[in-house]
Write a protein that holds these residues in place. Structure first.
Motif, PDB file in Angstrom:
ATOM      1  N   ILE A   4      12.443 -14.899  -8.898  1.00  0.00           N
ATOM      2  CA  ILE A   4      12.652 -14.969  -7.452  1.00  0.00           C
ATOM      3  C   ILE A   4      11.442 -15.633  -6.815  1.00  0.00           C
ATOM      4  O   ILE A   4      10.297 -15.290  -7.132  1.00  0.00           O
ATOM      5  CB  ILE A   4      12.861 -13.567  -6.861  1.00  0.00           C
ATOM      6  N   THR A  18       6.645  -9.469  -2.391  1.00  0.00           N
ATOM      7  CA  THR A  18       6.234  -9.845  -3.746  1.00  0.00           C
ATOM      8  C   THR A  18       5.855  -8.623  -4.574  1.00  0.00           C
ATOM      9  O   THR A  18       6.280  -8.474  -5.733  1.00  0.00           O
ATOM     10  CB  THR A  18       5.054 -10.828  -3.670  1.00  0.00           C
ATOM     11  N   ARG A  20       6.784  -5.529  -4.178  1.00  0.00           N
ATOM     12  CA  ARG A  20       7.954  -4.699  -4.452  1.00  0.00           C
ATOM     13  C   ARG A  20       8.815  -5.321  -5.555  1.00  0.00           C
ATOM     14  O   ARG A  20       9.277  -4.621  -6.475  1.00  0.00           O
ATOM     15  CB  ARG A  20       8.765  -4.529  -3.173  1.00  0.00           C
ATOM     16  N   LEU A  21       9.048  -6.622  -5.494  1.00  0.00           N
ATOM     17  CA  LEU A  21       9.865  -7.288  -6.513  1.00  0.00           C
ATOM     18  C   LEU A  21       9.220  -7.177  -7.893  1.00  0.00           C
ATOM     19  O   LEU A  21       9.909  -6.923  -8.894  1.00  0.00           O
ATOM     20  CB  LEU A  21      10.069  -8.754  -6.138  1.00  0.00           C
ATOM     21  N   ARG A  22       7.922  -7.373  -7.958  1.00  0.00           N
ATOM     22  CA  ARG A  22       7.237  -7.259  -9.244  1.00  0.00           C
ATOM     23  C   ARG A  22       7.283  -5.829  -9.769  1.00  0.00           C
ATOM     24  O   ARG A  22       7.457  -5.611 -10.975  1.00  0.00           O
ATOM     25  CB  ARG A  22       5.795  -7.747  -9.105  1.00  0.00           C
ATOM     26  N   ASP A  24       9.634  -3.868  -9.361  1.00  0.00           N
ATOM     27  CA  ASP A  24      11.008  -3.661  -9.833  1.00  0.00           C
ATOM     28  C   ASP A  24      11.318  -4.470 -11.090  1.00  0.00           C
ATOM     29  O   ASP A  24      12.457  -4.454 -11.581  1.00  0.00           O
ATOM     30  CB  ASP A  24      12.003  -4.039  -8.730  1.00  0.00           C
ATOM     31  N   HIS A  26      10.878  -7.937 -11.599  1.00  0.00           N
ATOM     32  CA  HIS A  26      11.258  -9.339 -11.461  1.00  0.00           C
ATOM     33  C   HIS A  26      10.046 -10.253 -11.638  1.00  0.00           C
ATOM     34  O   HIS A  26       8.907  -9.872 -11.318  1.00  0.00           O
ATOM     35  CB  HIS A  26      11.872  -9.582 -10.080  1.00  0.00           C
ATOM     36  N   VAL A  28       8.111 -13.202 -10.116  1.00  0.00           N
ATOM     37  CA  VAL A  28       8.023 -13.696  -8.740  1.00  0.00           C
ATOM     38  C   VAL A  28       7.103 -14.903  -8.672  1.00  0.00           C
ATOM     39  O   VAL A  28       5.992 -14.879  -9.225  1.00  0.00           O
ATOM     40  CB  VAL A  28       7.503 -12.600  -7.774  1.00  0.00           C
ATOM     41  N   ALA A 168      13.597  -6.937  -0.690  1.00  0.00           N
ATOM     42  CA  ALA A 168      13.568  -6.939  -2.155  1.00  0.00           C
ATOM     43  C   ALA A 168      14.907  -6.462  -2.714  1.00  0.00           C
ATOM     44  O   ALA A 168      15.415  -7.029  -3.686  1.00  0.00           O
ATOM     45  CB  ALA A 168      12.430  -6.053  -2.653  1.00  0.00           C
ATOM     46  N   GLU A 169      15.475  -5.434  -2.109  1.00  0.00           N
ATOM     47  CA  GLU A 169      16.788  -4.951  -2.542  1.00  0.00           C
ATOM     48  C   GLU A 169      17.847  -6.040  -2.387  1.00  0.00           C
ATOM     49  O   GLU A 169      18.673  -6.264  -3.278  1.00  0.00           O
ATOM     50  CB  GLU A 169      17.201  -3.733  -1.715  1.00  0.00           C
ATOM     51  N   ALA A 172      17.645  -8.914  -4.965  1.00  0.00           N
ATOM     52  CA  ALA A 172      18.076  -8.541  -6.308  1.00  0.00           C
ATOM     53  C   ALA A 172      19.592  -8.429  -6.419  1.00  0.00           C
ATOM     54  O   ALA A 172      20.134  -8.336  -7.525  1.00  0.00           O
ATOM     55  CB  ALA A 172      17.433  -7.220  -6.719  1.00  0.00           C
TER      56      ALA A 172
END
Length: 253
Positions: A4, A18, A20-22, A24, A26, A28, A168-169, A172
């Motif tokens: 992402i 960023t 939060r995505l990492r 989870d 992902h 980034v 972030a949700e 995804a």
């Protein structure tokens, strides 16, 4: 795990998205003019933007400026995303962009429409103003012996970390179109919020409400930028002030 790309990923919102995505799981890519790996000026686009988007499955578009250029940046991003075959673009917008004739809001609305017509799967989230924007406003106003605020204007500030989590949700998941707005927990007058800021920073200033002119002011007075029916945010302005107490007096006054 998906890849992402977050535009404006070094900014207040983008940095939290960023993180939060990492967290989870992902991968980034952080794109901004100052990113060490993906340094791109979206207003210019070019091969560096194409390279940054290669292999990306989704974009969270947080990059913005009130100095102009957002529409040009969005056009470059969308063109490059189509070339790269990106399947999902998530855009952060503002509650009231279709109701308040404020220049920056008009630009955000124009970008929304560009995204909707792009042919790329899209999700748009509108939120009320972040707490830190009010702090910047009041910090400037408090430099004077009297704090003047627009009469009759209310605000509904929201915690930026909560917005980042929602973005972030959405990134995804699958494209969802216009999703439900996010508003802060309470609608309050600017005068009330200004007094809260003054108390937190130990300043003693009278707060005076002043009537202004213009269509944008009337729209703000009418609450066009508010979402009281979507008061889903948890963090209050006072919570934010307490958390940032050590940095609130950055102007030294």
């Amino acid at each position: 795990m998906t890849t992402i790309l977050v535009t404006g990923g070094t900014g207040t919102l983008g940095r939290l998205v960023t993180e939060r995505l990492r967290a989870d799981g992902h991968e980034v890519r952080v794109l901004s003019r100052h990113s060490p790996r993906y340094a791109v000026d979206l207003r210019e686009g070019g091969p560096a933007l194409d390279a940054a988007l290669s292999g990306v499955s989704a974009i969270v578009h947080c990059a913005t400026t009130q100095r102009g250029g957002d529409e040009r940046s969005a056009r470059n991003l969308l063109d490059a995303a189509r070339r790269a075959g990106v399947g999902h673009l998530v855009y952060i917008s503002i509650v009231g962009v279709d109701r308040v004739p404020f220049p920056y809001y008009r630009t955000k609305l124009a970008v929304e429409r560009m995204i909707e017509e792009s042919g790329i799967g899209w999700t748009i989230l509108r939120t009320t103003q972040f707490h830190d924007l009010l702090v910047m406003l009041f910090r400037g106003l408090a430099r004077l012996p009297v704090v003047f605020v627009p009469a009759g204007v209310r605000d509904q500030p929201v915690e930026v970390a909560e917005v980042a989590g929602r973005l972030a949700e959405l990134a995804a998941g699958a494209p969802a179109g216009r999703v439900a707005d996010i508003g802060g927990p309470r609608v309050r007058t600017l005068a009330d919020l200004a007094r809260a800021y003054l108390r937190a920073t130990g300043r003693k200033r009278p707060v005076v409400s002043v009537r202004l002119l213009g269509k944008a002011y009337r729209a703000f007075r009418a609450g066009g930028h508010l979402a009281p029916e979507r008061a889903v945010g948890k963090g209050t302005f006072e919570d934010y002030l307490r958390a940032g107490k050590g940095s609130l007096r950055a102007d030294g006054s």
